[in-house]
Design an enzyme around this catalytic site. Sequence first.
Site, PDB file in Angstrom:
ATOM      1  CG  ASP A  98      -8.806  62.423   6.721  1.00  0.00           C
ATOM      2  OD1 ASP A  98      -8.184  62.514   5.640  1.00  0.00           O
ATOM      3  OD2 ASP A  98      -9.953  62.856   6.890  1.00  0.00           O
ATOM      4  CD  GLU A  99      -9.143  60.005   1.852  1.00  0.00           C
ATOM      5  OE1 GLU A  99     -10.217  59.536   1.428  1.00  0.00           O
ATOM      6  OE2 GLU A  99      -8.433  60.779   1.194  1.00  0.00           O
TER       7      GLU A  99
END
Length: 215
Positions: A39-40
């Site tokens: 998620d980054e």
Amino acid sequence: LCPSAVVLRPRFDLYRRYSNRVMEILREITSNVEKISIDEAYLDLRDEVNAWDEGAEIARQLQAQVREVVGLSASLGVSTNKLVAKVASDHDKPHGMTVVRPGDEAAFLAPLPVRVIWGVGPVTAEKLADLGVTRVGELAGVPEHVLAARFGDHGASMLRRARGIDHRPVSTDHERKSVSRETTFEQDLGTLPDLKPHLWRLSQSVARRLERAEG
């Protein structure tokens, strides 16, 4: 302890599908995407913009697109380097966006705890506190020779980061540096006989991951 707690099993296949959809949106904007985790990611927009404000506007559009297309909120940081962009992305959650303009990097970091600086963990933060340093701005003001005497080469790199300097490029060819497996016990285990079976199980899990990566 929590009799009314609702426990849900993780659904990693679902998480990966959503992650892939978000990453597809990022790569529609630029091919210069460095995925850090599920998620980054970092984006380098220098080839897509002619002016700084255009980059901030692309970030706003990206945030809106992720919410509209995928249905997820996204927190973004916009700055001139990876360090400050990462800290900025954590600054206003959820669904926030923090823009740190060129020249404002050190001032943005200054009031924040030293733990926001990459490479400053609990032990290093404790040693810095012994020097009276708890905020990034305080760290930025420590003479380099003082930090070098206490932390060696790591002291100089911490000083650069505290001043908002980070020359790491966005890398599209991300090389995995390590493979690990961890767990948290309900009660602390302090003896080797208690730890050995868990260590064996975790090491076998790491071995299987390595085999899959090699395969």
